[in-house]
Design a protein around this motif. Structure first.
Motif, mmCIF file in Angstrom:
data_model
loop_
_atom_site.group_PDB
_atom_site.id
_atom_site.type_symbol
_atom_site.label_atom_id
_atom_site.label_comp_id
_atom_site.label_asym_id
_atom_site.label_seq_id
_atom_site.Cartn_x
_atom_site.Cartn_y
_atom_site.Cartn_z
ATOM 1 N N MET A 134 39.545 37.616 15.071
ATOM 2 C CA MET A 134 40.033 38.545 14.054
ATOM 3 C C MET A 134 40.478 37.657 12.976
ATOM 4 S SD MET A 134 43.370 41.326 13.855
ATOM 5 C CE MET A 134 42.887 42.301 15.063
ATOM 6 N N ARG A 135 39.941 38.045 11.714
ATOM 7 C CA ARG A 135 40.190 37.031 10.599
ATOM 8 C C ARG A 135 41.480 37.263 10.116
ATOM 9 N NH1 ARG A 135 36.004 38.584 6.048
ATOM 10 N NH2 ARG A 135 36.911 36.671 5.471
ATOM 11 N N ALA A 136 41.909 36.010 9.434
ATOM 12 C CA ALA A 136 43.093 35.647 9.200
ATOM 13 C C ALA A 136 43.537 36.980 8.130
ATOM 14 C CB ALA A 136 43.378 34.376 8.385
ATOM 15 N N ARG A 137 42.856 37.457 7.323
ATOM 16 C CA ARG A 137 43.249 38.385 6.180
ATOM 17 C C ARG A 137 43.618 39.634 7.096
ATOM 18 N NH1 ARG A 137 38.441 40.074 3.335
ATOM 19 N NH2 ARG A 137 38.370 41.944 4.532
ATOM 20 N N ASN A 138 42.943 40.070 8.024
ATOM 21 C CA ASN A 138 43.053 41.316 8.938
ATOM 22 C C ASN A 138 44.485 41.076 9.609
ATOM 23 O OD1 ASN A 138 40.604 42.466 7.925
ATOM 24 N ND2 ASN A 138 39.527 41.663 9.927
ATOM 25 N N VAL A 139 44.555 39.712 10.037
ATOM 26 C CA VAL A 139 46.131 39.693 10.690
ATOM 27 C C VAL A 139 47.065 39.742 9.810
ATOM 28 C CG1 VAL A 139 47.441 38.041 11.994
ATOM 29 C CG2 VAL A 139 45.083 38.342 12.508
ATOM 30 N N ALA A 140 46.865 39.231 8.479
ATOM 31 C CA ALA A 140 47.857 39.556 7.486
ATOM 32 C C ALA A 140 48.216 40.862 7.118
ATOM 33 C CB ALA A 140 47.745 38.448 6.286
ATOM 34 N N LEU A 141 47.019 41.694 7.094
ATOM 35 C CA LEU A 141 47.324 43.046 6.671
ATOM 36 C C LEU A 141 47.946 43.918 7.558
ATOM 37 C CD1 LEU A 141 43.614 43.708 5.164
ATOM 38 C CD2 LEU A 141 45.814 43.789 3.846
ATOM 39 N N LEU A 142 47.669 43.555 8.888
ATOM 40 C CA LEU A 142 48.237 44.127 9.934
ATOM 41 C C LEU A 142 49.559 43.843 10.148
ATOM 42 C CD1 LEU A 142 47.772 45.781 12.721
ATOM 43 C CD2 LEU A 142 47.478 43.842 13.702
ATOM 44 N N MET A 143 50.196 42.656 9.844
ATOM 45 C CA MET A 143 51.371 42.205 9.752
ATOM 46 C C MET A 143 52.299 42.826 8.670
ATOM 47 S SD MET A 143 51.992 40.571 12.532
ATOM 48 C CE MET A 143 53.427 39.650 12.260
ATOM 49 N N THR A 144 51.582 42.902 7.622
ATOM 50 C CA THR A 144 51.993 43.490 6.182
ATOM 51 C C THR A 144 52.460 45.028 6.592
ATOM 52 O OG1 THR A 144 51.270 41.963 5.001
ATOM 53 C CG2 THR A 144 51.842 43.818 3.911
ATOM 54 N N ALA A 145 51.474 45.725 7.345
ATOM 55 C CA ALA A 145 51.651 47.201 7.482
ATOM 56 C C ALA A 145 52.842 47.355 8.446
ATOM 57 C CB ALA A 145 50.194 47.725 8.275
ATOM 58 N N ALA A 146 53.052 46.424 9.366
ATOM 59 C CA ALA A 146 54.001 46.619 10.469
ATOM 60 C C ALA A 146 55.225 46.472 9.823
ATOM 61 C CB ALA A 146 53.849 45.633 11.607
ATOM 62 N N LEU A 147 55.364 45.122 8.987
ATOM 63 C CA LEU A 147 56.745 44.987 8.099
ATOM 64 C C LEU A 147 56.937 46.371 7.281
ATOM 65 C CD1 LEU A 147 58.831 42.935 7.417
ATOM 66 C CD2 LEU A 147 57.506 42.163 5.598
ATOM 67 N N ILE A 148 56.047 46.914 6.549
ATOM 68 C CA ILE A 148 56.449 47.842 5.766
ATOM 69 C C ILE A 148 56.976 49.099 6.540
ATOM 70 C CG2 ILE A 148 55.347 50.017 4.103
ATOM 71 C CD1 ILE A 148 53.558 47.530 3.233
ATOM 72 N N VAL A 149 56.505 49.370 7.589
ATOM 73 C CA VAL A 149 56.930 50.227 8.540
ATOM 74 C C VAL A 149 58.619 50.274 8.881
ATOM 75 C CG1 VAL A 149 56.771 51.338 10.841
ATOM 76 C CG2 VAL A 149 54.874 51.120 9.348
ATOM 77 N N TYR A 150 58.759 48.645 9.405
ATOM 78 C CA TYR A 150 60.066 48.338 9.535
ATOM 79 C C TYR A 150 60.968 48.480 8.465
ATOM 80 C CZ TYR A 150 63.999 45.058 10.592
ATOM 81 O OH TYR A 150 65.065 44.903 11.003
ATOM 82 N N LEU A 151 60.489 48.239 7.334
ATOM 83 C CA LEU A 151 61.305 48.284 5.976
ATOM 84 C C LEU A 151 61.686 49.526 5.734
ATOM 85 C CD1 LEU A 151 59.729 45.507 3.959
ATOM 86 C CD2 LEU A 151 61.884 45.221 5.076
ATOM 87 N N VAL A 152 60.723 50.549 5.844
ATOM 88 C CA VAL A 152 60.825 52.010 5.741
ATOM 89 C C VAL A 152 62.051 52.450 6.534
ATOM 90 C CG1 VAL A 152 59.733 54.134 5.558
ATOM 91 C CG2 VAL A 152 58.695 52.417 4.528
ATOM 92 N N LEU A 153 61.875 52.160 7.966
ATOM 93 C CA LEU A 153 63.042 52.549 8.742
ATOM 94 C C LEU A 153 64.383 52.050 8.427
ATOM 95 C CD1 LEU A 153 60.799 52.148 12.165
ATOM 96 C CD2 LEU A 153 61.614 54.310 10.976
ATOM 97 N N LEU A 154 64.239 50.717 8.087
ATOM 98 C CA LEU A 154 65.700 50.016 7.394
ATOM 99 C C LEU A 154 66.145 51.039 6.462
ATOM 100 C CD1 LEU A 154 67.339 47.851 8.484
ATOM 101 C CD2 LEU A 154 66.013 46.298 6.884
ATOM 102 N N ALA A 155 65.306 51.338 5.311
ATOM 103 C CA ALA A 155 65.782 51.807 4.372
ATOM 104 C C ALA A 155 66.149 53.363 4.651
ATOM 105 C CB ALA A 155 64.794 52.159 3.169
ATOM 106 N N GLY A 156 65.819 54.115 5.726
ATOM 107 C CA GLY A 156 66.307 55.218 6.237
ATOM 108 C C GLY A 156 67.649 55.034 6.915
ATOM 109 N N ARG A 157 67.906 53.905 7.430
ATOM 110 C CA ARG A 157 69.122 53.610 8.202
ATOM 111 C C ARG A 157 70.272 53.427 6.807
ATOM 112 N NH1 ARG A 157 69.783 55.563 12.709
ATOM 113 N NH2 ARG A 157 67.928 55.020 14.009
#
Length: 148
Positions: free
Chosen positions: A1-24
């Motif tokens: 997997m290309r580094a950019r794709n990994v970075a996109l995947l990690m960014t998407a996971a982080l955004i989900v986490y941040l949205v859940l944290l904002a909900g808390r």
């Protein structure tokens, strides 16, 4: 997997986490009371800090990629494929030091040329000094932006 794709995947996971944290944080605000509101503010600061880190990291990565493409178009992209390697795949320490010394001499000869700083950052990276590599790459990005 290309580094950019990994970075996109990690960014998407982080955004989900941040949205859940904002909900808390919102839930803490709704609970009311001084403690709930103060905790809510504290928890809300974390997603804001996370967003700032993601945005600055992506901006930096995009700028570095632009420099890389520009160097590649000029035929000046650093190439260490001929340097000897350890069994781990990393460049041999003595060879990396020699390559580093040559890049440092380039920067000393032309301290205002972003290309030399880019190559020096790459030399720091292959030598294993990631902190100095990031600092030096920031210098390359700053110098290149002054060229325009």
């Amino acid at each position: 997997m290309r580094a950019r794709n990994v970075a996109l995947l990690m960014t998407a996971a982080l955004i989900v986490y941040l949205v859940l944290l904002a909900g808390r944080a919102v839930a803490l605000f709704q609970a009311g009371g001084a403690a709930g509101i103060l905790l809510g503010i504290g928890v809300l600061l974390l997603p804001l800090l996370g967003i700032w880190i993601v945005v600055t990291t992506w901006r930096s990565g995009i700028r570095i990629q632009q420099l890389s493409r520009r160097l590649d178009a000029e035929g000046a992209l650093p190439d260490v494929s001929d340097l000897p390697r350890r069994p781990s795949g990393r460049v041999d320490r003595e060879a990396a030091d020699g390559w580093f010394d040559a890049r440092r001499a380039e920067v000393e000869a032309a301290p205002e040329d972003w290309r030399g700083w880019y190559k020096l950052a790459y030399a720091y990276d292959i030598a294993g000094d990631r902190r100095r590599a990031r600092e030096t790459m920031r210098k390359a990005v700053d110098l290149e932006s002054q060229d325009h």
